[in-house]
Motif scaffolding. Structure first.
Motif, PDB file in Angstrom:
ATOM      1  N   ILE A 190       0.832  -1.205   0.000  1.00 13.70           N
ATOM      2  CA  ILE A 190       0.000   0.000   0.000  1.00 13.70           C
ATOM      3  C   ILE A 190       0.869   1.258   0.000  1.00 13.70           C
ATOM      4  O   ILE A 190       0.545   2.251  -0.662  1.00 13.70           O
ATOM      5  CB  ILE A 190      -0.959  -0.004   1.210  1.00 13.70           C
ATOM      6  N   VAL A 191       1.970   1.218   0.720  1.00  9.08           N
ATOM      7  CA  VAL A 191       2.902   2.361   0.728  1.00  9.08           C
ATOM      8  C   VAL A 191       3.459   2.584  -0.677  1.00  9.08           C
ATOM      9  O   VAL A 191       3.589   3.732  -1.126  1.00  9.08           O
ATOM     10  CB  VAL A 191       4.043   2.122   1.749  1.00  9.08           C
ATOM     11  N   LEU A 192       3.786   1.505  -1.374  1.00 11.15           N
ATOM     12  CA  LEU A 192       4.289   1.636  -2.748  1.00 11.15           C
ATOM     13  C   LEU A 192       3.244   2.279  -3.659  1.00 11.15           C
ATOM     14  O   LEU A 192       3.579   3.097  -4.526  1.00 11.15           O
ATOM     15  CB  LEU A 192       4.690   0.261  -3.292  1.00 11.15           C
ATOM     16  N   VAL A 193       1.969   1.926  -3.452  1.00 11.40           N
ATOM     17  CA  VAL A 193       0.895   2.556  -4.228  1.00 11.40           C
ATOM     18  C   VAL A 193       0.860   4.051  -3.934  1.00 11.40           C
ATOM     19  O   VAL A 193       0.724   4.880  -4.848  1.00 11.40           O
ATOM     20  CB  VAL A 193      -0.470   1.909  -3.900  1.00 11.40           C
ATOM     21  N   ALA A 194       0.988   4.400  -2.668  1.00  7.70           N
ATOM     22  CA  ALA A 194       0.979   5.817  -2.273  1.00  7.70           C
ATOM     23  C   ALA A 194       2.161   6.572  -2.878  1.00  7.70           C
ATOM     24  O   ALA A 194       2.067   7.777  -3.138  1.00  7.70           O
ATOM     25  CB  ALA A 194       1.005   5.929  -0.751  1.00  7.70           C
ATOM     26  N   LEU A 195       3.266   5.874  -3.110  1.00 10.04           N
ATOM     27  CA  LEU A 195       4.464   6.503  -3.689  1.00 10.04           C
ATOM     28  C   LEU A 195       4.438   6.526  -5.210  1.00 10.04           C
ATOM     29  O   LEU A 195       5.403   6.947  -5.844  1.00 10.04           O
ATOM     30  CB  LEU A 195       5.715   5.764  -3.202  1.00 10.04           C
ATOM     31  N   GLY A 196       3.331   6.062  -5.802  1.00  7.52           N
ATOM     32  CA  GLY A 196       3.189   6.145  -7.258  1.00  7.52           C
ATOM     33  C   GLY A 196       3.488   4.860  -8.004  1.00  7.52           C
ATOM     34  O   GLY A 196       3.677   4.879  -9.223  1.00  7.52           O
ATOM     35  N   PHE A 197       3.518   3.728  -7.291  1.00  2.00           N
ATOM     36  CA  PHE A 197       3.758   2.435  -7.944  1.00  2.00           C
ATOM     37  C   PHE A 197       2.541   1.548  -7.704  1.00  2.00           C
ATOM     38  O   PHE A 197       2.502   0.756  -6.766  1.00  2.00           O
ATOM     39  CB  PHE A 197       5.023   1.782  -7.386  1.00  2.00           C
ATOM     40  N   PRO A 198       1.496   1.658  -8.538  1.00  3.17           N
ATOM     41  CA  PRO A 198       0.231   0.949  -8.306  1.00  3.17           C
ATOM     42  C   PRO A 198       0.336  -0.571  -8.312  1.00  3.17           C
ATOM     43  O   PRO A 198      -0.508  -1.247  -7.729  1.00  3.17           O
ATOM     44  CB  PRO A 198      -0.659   1.442  -9.451  1.00  3.17           C
ATOM     45  N   LEU A 199       1.366  -1.119  -8.974  1.00  2.00           N
ATOM     46  CA  LEU A 199       1.512  -2.576  -9.003  1.00  2.00           C
ATOM     47  C   LEU A 199       2.052  -3.128  -7.679  1.00  2.00           C
ATOM     48  O   LEU A 199       2.134  -4.347  -7.509  1.00  2.00           O
ATOM     49  CB  LEU A 199       2.435  -2.986 -10.150  1.00  2.00           C
ATOM     50  N   GLY A 200       2.426  -2.232  -6.780  1.00  2.00           N
ATOM     51  CA  GLY A 200       2.954  -2.683  -5.489  1.00  2.00           C
ATOM     52  C   GLY A 200       1.966  -3.535  -4.719  1.00  2.00           C
ATOM     53  O   GLY A 200       2.345  -4.524  -4.072  1.00  2.00           O
ATOM     54  N   ASP A 201       0.678  -3.182  -4.812  1.00  2.00           N
ATOM     55  CA  ASP A 201      -0.336  -3.930  -4.055  1.00  2.00           C
ATOM     56  C   ASP A 201      -0.542  -5.341  -4.597  1.00  2.00           C
ATOM     57  O   ASP A 201      -0.478  -6.310  -3.814  1.00  2.00           O
ATOM     58  CB  ASP A 201      -1.651  -3.154  -4.042  1.00  2.00           C
ATOM     59  N   PRO A 202      -0.788  -5.536  -5.899  1.00  2.00           N
ATOM     60  CA  PRO A 202      -0.942  -6.920  -6.381  1.00  2.00           C
ATOM     61  C   PRO A 202       0.322  -7.756  -6.222  1.00  2.00           C
ATOM     62  O   PRO A 202       0.238  -8.972  -5.985  1.00  2.00           O
ATOM     63  CB  PRO A 202      -1.327  -6.747  -7.857  1.00  2.00           C
ATOM     64  N   ILE A 203       1.489  -7.135  -6.341  1.00  2.00           N
ATOM     65  CA  ILE A 203       2.736  -7.883  -6.118  1.00  2.00           C
ATOM     66  C   ILE A 203       2.810  -8.347  -4.666  1.00  2.00           C
ATOM     67  O   ILE A 203       3.196  -9.484  -4.374  1.00  2.00           O
ATOM     68  CB  ILE A 203       3.959  -7.028  -6.491  1.00  2.00           C
ATOM     69  N   ALA A 204       2.411  -7.460  -3.749  1.00  2.00           N
ATOM     70  CA  ALA A 204       2.369  -7.840  -2.329  1.00  2.00           C
ATOM     71  C   ALA A 204       1.371  -8.975  -2.117  1.00  2.00           C
ATOM     72  O   ALA A 204       1.621  -9.901  -1.335  1.00  2.00           O
ATOM     73  CB  ALA A 204       1.998  -6.635  -1.475  1.00  2.00           C
ATOM     74  N   GLY A 205       0.231  -8.904  -2.810  1.00  2.00           N
ATOM     75  CA  GLY A 205      -0.771  -9.963  -2.699  1.00  2.00           C
ATOM     76  C   GLY A 205      -0.237 -11.312  -3.145  1.00  2.00           C
ATOM     77  O   GLY A 205      -0.498 -12.336  -2.503  1.00  2.00           O
ATOM     78  N   ILE A 206       0.531 -11.315  -4.239  1.00  2.00           N
ATOM     79  CA  ILE A 206       1.121 -12.575  -4.726  1.00  2.00           C
ATOM     80  C   ILE A 206       2.163 -13.094  -3.736  1.00  2.00           C
ATOM     81  O   ILE A 206       2.243 -14.306  -3.464  1.00  2.00           O
ATOM     82  CB  ILE A 206       1.750 -12.359  -6.121  1.00  2.00           C
ATOM     83  N   ALA A 207       2.955 -12.184  -3.175  1.00  2.00           N
ATOM     84  CA  ALA A 207       3.965 -12.591  -2.194  1.00  2.00           C
ATOM     85  C   ALA A 207       3.318 -13.207  -0.956  1.00  2.00           C
ATOM     86  O   ALA A 207       3.782 -14.227  -0.436  1.00  2.00           O
ATOM     87  CB  ALA A 207       4.812 -11.379  -1.796  1.00  2.00           C
ATOM     88  N   ILE A 208       2.221 -12.595  -0.509  1.00  2.45           N
ATOM     89  CA  ILE A 208       1.509 -13.134   0.655  1.00  2.45           C
ATOM     90  C   ILE A 208       0.895 -14.490   0.321  1.00  2.45           C
ATOM     91  O   ILE A 208       0.883 -15.406   1.155  1.00  2.45           O
ATOM     92  CB  ILE A 208       0.436 -12.132   1.126  1.00  2.45           C
ATOM     93  N   THR A 209       0.392 -14.646  -0.904  1.00  3.81           N
ATOM     94  CA  THR A 209      -0.156 -15.938  -1.330  1.00  3.81           C
ATOM     95  C   THR A 209       0.914 -17.030  -1.255  1.00  3.81           C
ATOM     96  O   THR A 209       0.648 -18.145  -0.781  1.00  3.81           O
ATOM     97  CB  THR A 209      -0.677 -15.841  -2.774  1.00  3.81           C
ATOM     98  N   LEU A 210       2.111 -16.719  -1.710  1.00  8.27           N
ATOM     99  CA  LEU A 210       3.214 -17.686  -1.650  1.00  8.27           C
ATOM    100  C   LEU A 210       3.546 -18.031  -0.201  1.00  8.27           C
ATOM    101  O   LEU A 210       3.859 -19.190   0.112  1.00  8.27           O
ATOM    102  CB  LEU A 210       4.448 -17.126  -2.368  1.00  8.27           C
ATOM    103  N   MET A 211       3.454 -17.028   0.684  1.00  5.84           N
ATOM    104  CA  MET A 211       3.727 -17.293   2.109  1.00  5.84           C
ATOM    105  C   MET A 211       2.656 -18.216   2.688  1.00  5.84           C
ATOM    106  O   MET A 211       2.970 -19.123   3.483  1.00  5.84           O
ATOM    107  CB  MET A 211       3.763 -15.970   2.884  1.00  5.84           C
ATOM    108  N   ILE A 212       1.380 -18.004   2.293  1.00  9.13           N
ATOM    109  CA  ILE A 212       0.310 -18.882   2.769  1.00  9.13           C
ATOM    110  C   ILE A 212       0.568 -20.319   2.277  1.00  9.13           C
ATOM    111  O   ILE A 212       0.420 -21.279   3.040  1.00  9.13           O
ATOM    112  CB  ILE A 212      -1.062 -18.392   2.253  1.00  9.13           C
ATOM    113  N   CYS A 213       0.944 -20.450   1.020  1.00 12.49           N
ATOM    114  CA  CYS A 213       1.236 -21.788   0.473  1.00 12.49           C
ATOM    115  C   CYS A 213       2.368 -22.464   1.239  1.00 12.49           C
ATOM    116  O   CYS A 213       2.310 -23.667   1.540  1.00 12.49           O
ATOM    117  CB  CYS A 213       1.589 -21.689  -1.007  1.00 12.49           C
ATOM    118  N   HIS A 214       3.391 -21.684   1.551  1.00 10.42           N
ATOM    119  CA  HIS A 214       4.538 -22.225   2.291  1.00 10.42           C
ATOM    120  C   HIS A 214       4.107 -22.685   3.668  1.00 10.42           C
ATOM    121  O   HIS A 214       4.502 -23.761   4.133  1.00 10.42           O
ATOM    122  CB  HIS A 214       5.627 -21.168   2.397  1.00 10.42           C
TER     123      HIS A 214
END
Length: 214
Positions: A190-214
């Motif tokens: 979300i901070v990355l989105v606030a800094l002008g990088f909108p893909l930061g949120d979905p990338i974070a979502g994918i990273a969290i998904t991988l952590m859940i799988c692990h």
């Protein structure tokens, strides 16, 4: 002359049927209380994150909310599995209910994978379609609640685990501490989105998904 053929009976009965020591009962109660309080804390934390994720459309926050809520659901399933498995055998189930623990284990796996698949699907969908993330301040606050909630639960379980010398509870505390990293990942997205990088949120979502799988 009468012989006392059962002179050793009471001794055998005491050795076979000794009740659990008082400290063991208290430790078991303390462990169950710690797990119950922790589950409630994670339910509140995950509920707040889920509500704010719906407001902000943050898939990172959604993934973290599902992560926390899946931990609550798995705790409930494990409790039910243990409770059912301790029931005595019946005429219908002459071998008892020990298989209930195995069924609970399958339920735990299904709950975790279901949350991972849903979080991953939403994250990839947002990454492809460049969906917007709104109400960033609320999103950051909710992710911070996720970090604080997991840290508080980890501290509490670790404290009780050390007091009663439960390696299982201490390990579970470390698990909750690692879950705080997942919440931190949602915050970073979300901070990355606030800094002008909108893909930061979905990338974070994918990273969290991988952590859940692990």
């Amino acid at each position: 002359m009468r012989h006392k053929s059962h002179s050793h009976g009471p001794t055998v009965e005491m050795s076979l049927g000794d009740p659990p020591r008082h400290d063991e009962v208290e430790h078991r109660k303390a462990a169950n209380r710690a797990l119950l309080v922790s589950a409630f804390g994670l339910a509140v934390t995950g509920g707040i994150e889920l509500a704010v994720a719906a407001l902000t459309h943050s898939v990172g926050l959604l993934g973290d909310a599902l992560h926390n809520l899946s931990d609550v659901s798995t705790s409930i399933l494990v409790f039910l599995g243990f409770w059912v498995s301790k029931r005595p055998a019946t005429s219908s189930y002459p071998y008892g209910y020990e298989r209930a623990e195995d069924i609970a284990g399958i339920g735990v796996a299904l709950a975790i994978w279901a949350s991972a698949i849903f979080a991953g699907y939403e994250s990839v969908l947002k990454l492809i379609h460049h969906g917007a993330t709104t109400h960033l301040g609320w999103g950051m606050a909710a992710a911070t609640v996720g970090i604080a909630g997991n840290q508080a639960v980890a501290w509490y379980k670790g404290r009780v685990g050390k007091r009663i010398q439960s390696s299982t509870l201490i390990a579970d505390a470390r698990h909750s501490w690692l879950d705080a990293i997942s919440s931190f990942g949602a915050l970073v997205g979300i901070v990355l989105v606030a800094l002008g990088f909108p893909l930061g949120d979905p990338i974070a979502g994918i990273a969290i998904t991988l952590m859940i799988c692990h």
